[in-house]
Design a protein around this motif. Sequence first.
Motif, PDB file in Angstrom:
ATOM      1  N   VAL A 189      10.279   1.866   5.041  1.00  0.00           N
ATOM      2  CA  VAL A 189       9.512   0.808   5.428  1.00  0.00           C
ATOM      3  C   VAL A 189       8.754   0.533   4.168  1.00  0.00           C
ATOM      4  O   VAL A 189       8.275   1.176   3.412  1.00  0.00           O
ATOM      5  N   GLU A 190       8.042  -0.842   4.277  1.00  0.00           N
ATOM      6  CA  GLU A 190       6.959  -1.144   3.515  1.00  0.00           C
ATOM      7  C   GLU A 190       5.697  -1.436   4.282  1.00  0.00           C
ATOM      8  O   GLU A 190       5.893  -2.335   5.273  1.00  0.00           O
ATOM      9  N   ILE A 191       4.701  -0.914   3.957  1.00  0.00           N
ATOM     10  CA  ILE A 191       3.432  -1.106   4.500  1.00  0.00           C
ATOM     11  C   ILE A 191       2.348  -2.106   3.549  1.00  0.00           C
ATOM     12  O   ILE A 191       1.990  -1.675   2.413  1.00  0.00           O
ATOM     13  N   ILE A 242       4.313  -4.485   8.616  1.00  0.00           N
ATOM     14  CA  ILE A 242       5.237  -3.355   8.405  1.00  0.00           C
ATOM     15  C   ILE A 242       6.516  -4.273   8.362  1.00  0.00           C
ATOM     16  O   ILE A 242       7.097  -4.696   9.260  1.00  0.00           O
ATOM     17  N   THR A 243       7.387  -3.742   7.120  1.00  0.00           N
ATOM     18  CA  THR A 243       8.853  -4.387   7.176  1.00  0.00           C
ATOM     19  C   THR A 243       9.837  -3.220   6.852  1.00  0.00           C
ATOM     20  O   THR A 243       9.414  -2.498   6.070  1.00  0.00           O
ATOM     21  N   LEU A 299       0.892  -1.127   0.076  1.00  0.00           N
ATOM     22  CA  LEU A 299      -0.091   0.119  -0.060  1.00  0.00           C
ATOM     23  C   LEU A 299       0.898   1.362   0.082  1.00  0.00           C
ATOM     24  O   LEU A 299       0.546   2.268  -0.486  1.00  0.00           O
ATOM     25  N   LEU A 300       2.061   1.017   0.554  1.00  0.00           N
ATOM     26  CA  LEU A 300       2.767   2.209   0.822  1.00  0.00           C
ATOM     27  C   LEU A 300       4.180   1.903   1.044  1.00  0.00           C
ATOM     28  O   LEU A 300       4.440   0.854   1.622  1.00  0.00           O
ATOM     29  N   GLU A 310       7.402   4.751  -2.865  1.00  0.00           N
ATOM     30  CA  GLU A 310       5.977   4.304  -3.499  1.00  0.00           C
ATOM     31  C   GLU A 310       4.892   4.878  -2.809  1.00  0.00           C
ATOM     32  O   GLU A 310       4.779   4.536  -1.715  1.00  0.00           O
ATOM     33  N   LEU A 311       4.108   5.755  -3.438  1.00  0.00           N
ATOM     34  CA  LEU A 311       3.141   6.461  -2.616  1.00  0.00           C
ATOM     35  C   LEU A 311       1.835   6.258  -3.556  1.00  0.00           C
ATOM     36  O   LEU A 311       1.842   6.688  -4.909  1.00  0.00           O
TER      37      LEU A 311
END
Length: 546
Positions: free
Chosen positions: A153-155, A170-171, A108-109, A185-186
């Motif tokens: 972070v990756e969400i 969350i990674t 997602l983000l 990435e947004l």
Amino acid sequence: MKISSPIKYLIVTVLVTLALTSCGGGGTTVAEGGISGTGITMGRITNFGSIFVNGIRFNTDNASFIRDGSVATGGQAEYRVGEFIIINGVIDPNGTTGLADEVIFNDLLEGAVTEVSTDNKHLKVLDQLVNTDALTVFYGFNLLSDLVQGNIVEISGIKDATGLITATSITLKQAQFVPDVSQNELKGTVSEATNQAFKIGNILVEYSNAVLVGFSSRGVQNGQFVEVKSGSAVSGNILIADLVELKEEYLDLTGKTQAEIEGQVTSFQSLTQFKVNGLPVTTTSATQYKNAPASRLALNSFVEVEGVVNTAGVLVATEISFEFEESEATIELEGNVQSITVDRNEIEINGQIILLDASTLMVDESDLEVSPLTINELKVGDDIEIKGIVQTNGTILATKLERNSTSGGRAADGGNIAISTNTNSGSSNNGDNSSEGNDSDEGNDSDEGSDSDEGNDSDEGSDSDEGSDSDEGNDSDEGNDSDEGNDSDEGNDSDEGSDSDEGSDANEGGDEEKQDVDEEESEGINEGSDSSDDSNKNDKGGDDDD
């Protein structure tokens, strides 16, 4: 909840990332099918041994895997517990098993932490407010407050009716932005658009030199839903875009397609007209409600909806299950396992009977790091932490089971463990599909009716357990080697679904090098946050830099 490892689960069942499409500019059209035919399932991964989503065990032997629009070369090993995915495929008439044709994940983000957490519940990433709950999974760190400004972070998660993101996982990918490695990435709705820049929230996106995908000759317009990718670090609130792609915000379901989605009510007009994660849903007099009456349905309710999509693209619900929030009917229990009854998918802790089913999120934070963790790997004496819902008969249905440490004893021949040779699906915990889930020796991905019968060695050539095929001395019940590190899918070592990066090539046949924490990714991260092997040991596959 006790904090003891890098993976922390936070509880309210929330699940869907519905800024999800694998192709820009268009929705996902699903093949037509009846209630037992081809359809779509959307939800959070709860376990492996195939893939478990929404209580359904999907055989993934012949499935294709897509992550963020690209083929996942590592297959299932690139996926993690807690990630929201879409499965295109067949759900069997029993509703507990299925066959996946395609498994899709889209974050997602992804990007820089722009505001750190002060309450261990919220933070901002690219100025987007991110909420966590008791089932959010953390990879690469212990507490939300361990993250510092500039961490990448990756969400994976969903947006509610107000646009608030609730993360399902969350990674932590990098300690700081690394050129040619890190990515911002947004996704969001365009506002204040000009021919040079626009805003998503408070982030100003400059796109004068960006590649535009899917737009008409009019270019970027206010109100459009777009995805922005940038290989440059964010500066203040300014993001320099490399690519801007027009997207459909929500999936496009057409025809008489079976669908089962888990998520949040994002629009509510009436009981017969509302949306879940942006998908239109209606009910009929035949719709069944579980865990609460129909009157409970409201904006931002957490639900699982099952039904058929009509020709107008509306999901006609046959069943709606309400998910309880942490403040409502959930209970937390920690203690040592006193007994295990496999054929009923029950364990006993502190004299309390705990029921497990195919929707129970199970994670091993002990030194064994078993993945997938099933009831077959549990031992009397194990230190277990439970989050769950109290049933009317006084038992607890576990929504999450976390093994903090193991007794080191045998799983099956201690005398006080009831191990049954009878995997009768009729004894399924008040209808909770239990024998299809954690009673199935999920590590053995036979999917052909081989549900952990005695003598069924679940290795399939996957002697993982940190390189040791000795089963930690666990001869386990009449030849059923639970193989503490037994990874799923005939040797496809899923490692919570994510063995992908830093030199781990899915290891089909066994995880030769049990990754201790993705040392390359988490070493030195957040000076105050010890990302050492001990504190960050169950990153289970580490950073998936796609």
